[in-house]
Design an enzyme around this catalytic site. Structure first.
Site, PDB file in Angstrom:
ATOM      1  N   HIS A  17      -6.077  10.753  19.599  1.00  0.00           N
ATOM      2  CA  HIS A  17      -6.266   9.589  18.799  1.00  0.00           C
ATOM      3  C   HIS A  17      -7.387  10.515  17.829  1.00  0.00           C
ATOM      4  O   HIS A  17      -7.746  10.058  16.693  1.00  0.00           O
ATOM      5  CB  HIS A  17      -6.943   8.496  18.762  1.00  0.00           C
ATOM      6  CG  HIS A  17      -6.266   7.886  19.658  1.00  0.00           C
ATOM      7  ND1 HIS A  17      -6.685   6.734  20.792  1.00  0.00           N
ATOM      8  CD2 HIS A  17      -5.485   6.513  19.652  1.00  0.00           C
ATOM      9  CE1 HIS A  17      -5.649   6.038  21.662  1.00  0.00           C
ATOM     10  NE2 HIS A  17      -4.712   5.886  20.070  1.00  0.00           N
ATOM     11  N   LYS A  41      -3.040  -7.127  24.947  1.00  0.00           N
ATOM     12  CA  LYS A  41      -3.298  -6.599  25.980  1.00  0.00           C
ATOM     13  C   LYS A  41      -5.281  -7.081  26.488  1.00  0.00           C
ATOM     14  O   LYS A  41      -5.643  -7.272  25.557  1.00  0.00           O
ATOM     15  CB  LYS A  41      -3.350  -5.093  25.881  1.00  0.00           C
ATOM     16  CG  LYS A  41      -1.887  -5.185  25.786  1.00  0.00           C
ATOM     17  CD  LYS A  41      -2.216  -3.238  24.809  1.00  0.00           C
ATOM     18  CE  LYS A  41      -0.856  -2.934  23.488  1.00  0.00           C
ATOM     19  NZ  LYS A  41      -1.119  -2.450  23.371  1.00  0.00           N
ATOM     20  N   ARG A  90       4.737  11.172  18.702  1.00  0.00           N
ATOM     21  CA  ARG A  90       4.178  12.424  19.303  1.00  0.00           C
ATOM     22  C   ARG A  90       4.874  12.836  19.779  1.00  0.00           C
ATOM     23  O   ARG A  90       5.357  14.029  19.946  1.00  0.00           O
ATOM     24  CB  ARG A  90       3.908  11.926  21.069  1.00  0.00           C
ATOM     25  CG  ARG A  90       2.284  11.299  21.254  1.00  0.00           C
ATOM     26  CD  ARG A  90       1.416  10.965  21.808  1.00  0.00           C
ATOM     27  NE  ARG A  90       1.899   9.592  21.741  1.00  0.00           N
ATOM     28  CZ  ARG A  90       1.302   7.742  22.374  1.00  0.00           C
ATOM     29  NH1 ARG A  90       0.586   7.798  23.384  1.00  0.00           N
ATOM     30  NH2 ARG A  90       1.892   6.765  21.921  1.00  0.00           N
ATOM     31  N   SER A 128      -3.222   6.209  26.266  1.00  0.00           N
ATOM     32  CA  SER A 128      -3.986   5.218  26.717  1.00  0.00           C
ATOM     33  C   SER A 128      -3.998   4.388  28.165  1.00  0.00           C
ATOM     34  O   SER A 128      -4.806   4.519  29.312  1.00  0.00           O
ATOM     35  CB  SER A 128      -4.814   4.140  25.565  1.00  0.00           C
ATOM     36  OG  SER A 128      -5.128   4.667  24.492  1.00  0.00           O
TER      37      SER A 128
HETATM   38  P1  ADP Z   1      -1.293   0.585  19.719  1.00  0.00           P
HETATM   39  O1  ADP Z   1      -2.483   0.124  20.486  1.00  0.00           O
HETATM   40  O2  ADP Z   1      -1.014   0.571  18.065  1.00  0.00           O
HETATM   41  O3  ADP Z   1       0.074   1.011  20.619  1.00  0.00           O
HETATM   42  P2  ADP Z   1      -2.403   3.286  20.708  1.00  0.00           P
HETATM   43  O4  ADP Z   1      -4.014   1.990  20.279  1.00  0.00           O
HETATM   44  O5  ADP Z   1      -1.941   3.357  21.828  1.00  0.00           O
HETATM   45  O6  ADP Z   1      -1.536   2.407  18.942  1.00  0.00           O
HETATM   46  O7  ADP Z   1      -2.638   4.180  19.284  1.00  0.00           O
HETATM   47  C1  ADP Z   1      -3.068   3.951  17.917  1.00  0.00           C
HETATM   48  C2  ADP Z   1      -2.059   5.463  17.291  1.00  0.00           C
HETATM   49  O8  ADP Z   1      -2.299   7.171  17.666  1.00  0.00           O
HETATM   50  C3  ADP Z   1      -0.673   5.141  17.438  1.00  0.00           C
HETATM   51  O9  ADP Z   1       0.503   5.411  15.699  1.00  0.00           O
HETATM   52  C4  ADP Z   1      -0.205   6.097  18.545  1.00  0.00           C
HETATM   53  O10 ADP Z   1       1.119   6.758  17.903  1.00  0.00           O
HETATM   54  C5  ADP Z   1      -0.619   7.302  18.489  1.00  0.00           C
HETATM   55  N1  ADP Z   1      -1.013   8.193  19.748  1.00  0.00           N
HETATM   56  C6  ADP Z   1      -1.470   8.029  20.638  1.00  0.00           C
HETATM   57  N2  ADP Z   1      -1.539   8.872  21.372  1.00  0.00           N
HETATM   58  C7  ADP Z   1      -1.685   9.777  20.161  1.00  0.00           C
HETATM   59  C8  ADP Z   1      -1.666  11.410  20.972  1.00  0.00           C
HETATM   60  N3  ADP Z   1      -1.257  12.413  22.275  1.00  0.00           N
HETATM   61  N4  ADP Z   1      -1.491  12.075  19.771  1.00  0.00           N
HETATM   62  C9  ADP Z   1      -1.307  11.851  19.098  1.00  0.00           C
HETATM   63  N5  ADP Z   1      -1.169  10.746  17.995  1.00  0.00           N
HETATM   64  C10 ADP Z   1      -1.532   9.311  19.635  1.00  0.00           C
END
Ligand code: ADP
Length: 164
Positions: A17, A41, A90, A128
């Site tokens: 992130h 969640k 990703r 995450s």
């Molecule tokens: P959500 O809860 O909407 O699924 P997340 O909090 O998991 O989103 O992630 C927010 C954004 O960050 C999403 O666009 C996700 O694709 C991106 N993201 C999560 N992990 C990574 C990573 N390791 N590298 C790049 N982008 C990421």
């Protein structure tokens, strides 16, 4: 003023992130990391703490702020003059879901476009859920989160350990 929103749950905010935030920061005048408050969640860190540790993790980035929102993303964007959403990709597996989400947001607000930024190679495997899983079994999770996030997770672990 080009204002972009980087929305997500960020539970927890990982180095992936942070990488996307840094890339967005280079492209936009203002970037708001927006935590979804109405997620179904149940979160590891409470919202207020998540906000504070993300703030600390991006303190070195000019023009980046952190906020939370419980309504529709498009409403927040309209109210705050943001015309772009930023999402990270990703691998090809992310594309299907992300493209649908972007189409829905565009349908709800035709002026709102989504920009996809490609994750750093070293973070393509990181999410995450994996960090939360590692958190259950030792300290390896600390490698994958910014220091302020890691410190809050360590403190949470200590609090949980103190419980009878
Ligand atoms: P959500 O809860 O909407 O699924 P997340 O909090 O998991 O989103 O992630 C927010 C954004 O960050 C999403 O666009 C996700 O694709 C991106 N993201 C999560 N992990 C990574 C990573 N390791 N590298 C790049 N982008 C990421």
């Amino acid at each position: 003023m080009r204002h972009a929103i980087f929305p997500g749950t960020f539970d927890p905010f990982t180095l992936g992130h942070l990488d996307i935030t840094e890339r967005a920061c280079a492209l936009f005048d203002r970037v708001t990391i927006l935590l979804a408050r109405n997620s179904r969640k149940s979160a590891l860190l409470p919202l207020e703490e998540r906000l504070a540790v993300i703030q600390a993790s991006v303190a070195h980035l000019p023009g980046v702020s952190v906020d939370s929102h419980s309504g529709l993303l498009v409403e927040y964007a309209g109210k705050h003059g943001a015309t772009t959403l930023v999402r990270g990709l990703r691998a090809v597996e992310d594309f299907d879901f992300e493209a649908r989400l972007a189409q829905v947001n565009r349908r709800l607000s035709p002026g709102l476009d989504t920009v996809f930024l490609l994750a750093a190679e070293s973070h393509v495997y990181l999410n995450s859920t994996i960090v939360r899983e590692l958190y259950l079994y030792g300290d390896e999770y600390l490698r994958f989160v910014p220091a302020p996030v890691g410190a809050a997770m360590q403190a949470l672990k200590a609090r949980e350990g103190d419980r009878p």
